[in-house]
Design a protein around this motif. Structure first.
Motif, PDB file in Angstrom:
ATOM      1  N   ALA A 185      24.849  97.332 138.947  1.00  0.00           N
ATOM      2  CA  ALA A 185      23.764  97.200 137.975  1.00  0.00           C
ATOM      3  C   ALA A 185      24.254  97.503 136.569  1.00  0.00           C
ATOM      4  CB  ALA A 185      22.611  98.123 138.345  1.00  0.00           C
ATOM      5  N   VAL A 186      25.134  98.488 136.444  1.00  0.00           N
ATOM      6  CA  VAL A 186      25.707  98.823 135.138  1.00  0.00           C
ATOM      7  C   VAL A 186      26.486  97.633 134.582  1.00  0.00           C
ATOM      8  CG1 VAL A 186      27.361 100.291 133.928  1.00  0.00           C
ATOM      9  CG2 VAL A 186      25.802 101.302 135.605  1.00  0.00           C
ATOM     10  N   ARG A 187      27.319  97.017 135.413  1.00  0.00           N
ATOM     11  CA  ARG A 187      28.109  95.866 134.962  1.00  0.00           C
ATOM     12  C   ARG A 187      27.197  94.713 134.545  1.00  0.00           C
ATOM     13  NH1 ARG A 187      31.252  97.404 139.442  1.00  0.00           N
ATOM     14  NH2 ARG A 187      30.296  95.776 140.731  1.00  0.00           N
ATOM     15  N   ALA A 188      26.164  94.464 135.329  1.00  0.00           N
ATOM     16  CA  ALA A 188      25.266  93.353 135.035  1.00  0.00           C
ATOM     17  C   ALA A 188      24.489  93.601 133.743  1.00  0.00           C
ATOM     18  CB  ALA A 188      24.301  93.141 136.201  1.00  0.00           C
ATOM     19  N   LEU A 189      24.010  94.827 133.557  1.00  0.00           N
ATOM     20  CA  LEU A 189      23.241  95.132 132.356  1.00  0.00           C
ATOM     21  C   LEU A 189      24.127  95.121 131.115  1.00  0.00           C
ATOM     22  CD1 LEU A 189      20.443  95.696 131.353  1.00  0.00           C
ATOM     23  CD2 LEU A 189      20.773  98.131 131.851  1.00  0.00           C
ATOM     24  N   ARG A 230      27.508  81.046 129.818  1.00  0.00           N
ATOM     25  CA  ARG A 230      28.441  80.967 130.955  1.00  0.00           C
ATOM     26  C   ARG A 230      28.773  82.351 131.494  1.00  0.00           C
ATOM     27  NH1 ARG A 230      33.328  77.599 128.767  1.00  0.00           N
ATOM     28  NH2 ARG A 230      34.251  78.487 130.653  1.00  0.00           N
ATOM     29  N   VAL A 231      28.935  83.313 130.571  1.00  0.00           N
ATOM     30  CA  VAL A 231      29.208  84.690 130.993  1.00  0.00           C
ATOM     31  C   VAL A 231      28.070  85.201 131.874  1.00  0.00           C
ATOM     32  CG1 VAL A 231      29.307  87.078 130.151  1.00  0.00           C
ATOM     33  CG2 VAL A 231      30.734  85.320 129.091  1.00  0.00           C
ATOM     34  N   SER A 263      28.401  86.875 140.454  1.00  0.00           N
ATOM     35  CA  SER A 263      28.997  88.134 140.911  1.00  0.00           C
ATOM     36  C   SER A 263      27.960  89.048 141.546  1.00  0.00           C
ATOM     37  CB  SER A 263      29.668  88.852 139.735  1.00  0.00           C
ATOM     38  OG  SER A 263      30.726  88.081 139.208  1.00  0.00           O
ATOM     39  N   ALA A 264      26.742  89.019 141.000  1.00  0.00           N
ATOM     40  CA  ALA A 264      25.677  89.886 141.513  1.00  0.00           C
ATOM     41  C   ALA A 264      24.988  89.297 142.739  1.00  0.00           C
ATOM     42  CB  ALA A 264      24.651  90.146 140.417  1.00  0.00           C
ATOM     43  N   GLY A 265      25.296  88.037 143.081  1.00  0.00           N
ATOM     44  CA  GLY A 265      24.621  87.393 144.205  1.00  0.00           C
ATOM     45  C   GLY A 265      23.154  87.153 143.920  1.00  0.00           C
TER      46      GLY A 265
END
Length: 338
Positions: free
Chosen positions: A156-160, A253-254, A261-263
């Motif tokens: 969640a940290v990476r996604a946010l 795109r990012v 990556s988060a599915g």
């Protein structure tokens, strides 16, 4: 995985404070303070905030300060709370303070914006997370998630961080122009941020995050992406989360790669909407750039995967925007002081 997302985590660099806050290079790649997006990807939000404002210190942790007003509307809560920081912390007009003090004031107010969003999003009847638990988190993003949800899952940290990276700055957008106007007339920094939040939280700006998700969910429910897209365009004249971006904007795109990556549960339906929109809008003569999904579209799919309710998506967008707004307020202050 695209080359942008495969980049190694960025090293700490001295902020290029003399470079434009936002620009686009000859290949169409966005640059934040002169740094290409590919080098920014993976940067924690606290470091990104510092890079945009020209400070190596980054965004500090929010101070213990309870949300003063709860209305049930996070946008209203944040605007009200920011307005109350000026008298509470003795903020003075930008024309009366030094650049270093303005930057420090913006850092405190930006950190509190994230805290106010987290507190409001947690809800009035849910016990607040003890400050000692918040203090165990090592980054601003982790602290935000702990304050809001009580824990900070690394995914969640990476996604946010990816979402906040993508929305942090976009040139002279309506909310940025508002922040700059407030600065030009000498407002204190908290008032500048509050004014920007008021504009960014409108249905056609930050509110487009949730509106785009609604189109994806309807396409998934019916299994008829083309019909859903066509009906929406016929009714409203445009599709939320499409167009108004840069040609082949890498930030979108990012965020799509972050969804992969988060599915993300709506990824397949989102891809179907993108394909249907491209086909329909091309038939209607819409340019390639204007029919491409932007950061708001993929941001909605990503935030949904994080369990963010639609009514809170705009508030999380506002958090990321504090970095760009702060940079622009400081730029305006430099002209006030001659």
């Amino acid at each position: 995985m695209c080359a942008v997302m495969a980049a190694t985590p960025p090293e700490r660099v001295r902020p290029e404070s003399d470079a434009p806050i936002f620009s686009v290079d000859g290949d169409g790649e966005p640059r934040y303070r002169g740094m290409p997006l590919g080098r920014v990807v993976g940067m924690p939000f606290d470091q990104l905030w510092g890079h945009l404002v020209g400070s190596a210190r980054g965004l500090p942790p929010a101070e213990p300060y309870n949300l003063p007003v709860r209305t049930g509307d996070t946008r209203v809560d944040v605007i009200s709370a920011l307005a109350q920081l000026a008298p509470a912390w003795s903020y003075r007009p930008l024309s009366e303070i030094s650049p270093s003090l303005a930057r420090d004031n913006l850092a405190r107010a930006s950190a509190m914006t994230l805290s106010f969003v987290a507190q409001s999003g947690r809800g009035e009847h849910v016990p607040a997370v003890p400050q000692r638990e918040v203090d165990l988190a090592s980054t601003v993003t982790e602290r935000f998630l702990v304050r809001w949800r009580g824990s900070a899952d690394p995914a969640a940290v990476r996604a946010l961080d990816a979402f906040w990276l993508a929305v942090a700055e976009n040139g002279h957008s309506p909310s940025t122009r508002t922040a700059r106007l407030a600065a030009e007339v000498g407002s204190d920094v908290a008032s500048c941020l509050a004014a920007a939040v008021a504009v960014a939280g409108s249905p056609f700006l930050g509110g487009a995050v949730a509106r785009g998700l609604a189109v994806v969910e309807e396409a998934e429910r019916t299994g008829r992406a083309r019909a859903v897209v066509e009906a929406y365009v016929d009714r409203y004249g445009a599709l939320p989360g499409f167009g108004e971006g840069l040609p082949a904007d890498l930030r979108a795109r990012v965020l799509r790669e972050a969804c992969v990556s988060a599915g993300a549960r709506h990824l397949e339906a989102a891809d179907a909407v993108v394909a249907a929109a491209d086909e329909l809008l091309a038939e209607r003569g819409v340019s390639r750039d204007e029919r491409a999904p932007n950061t708001m579209f993929w941001g909605a799919v990503l935030l949904d995967q994080l369990g963010v309710a639609p009514q809170l998506m705009c508030a999380l967008y506002v958090c990321g925007r504090t970095a760009g707004w702060s940079a622009h307020v400081l730029e305006v202050q430099a002209t006030l002081r001659g």
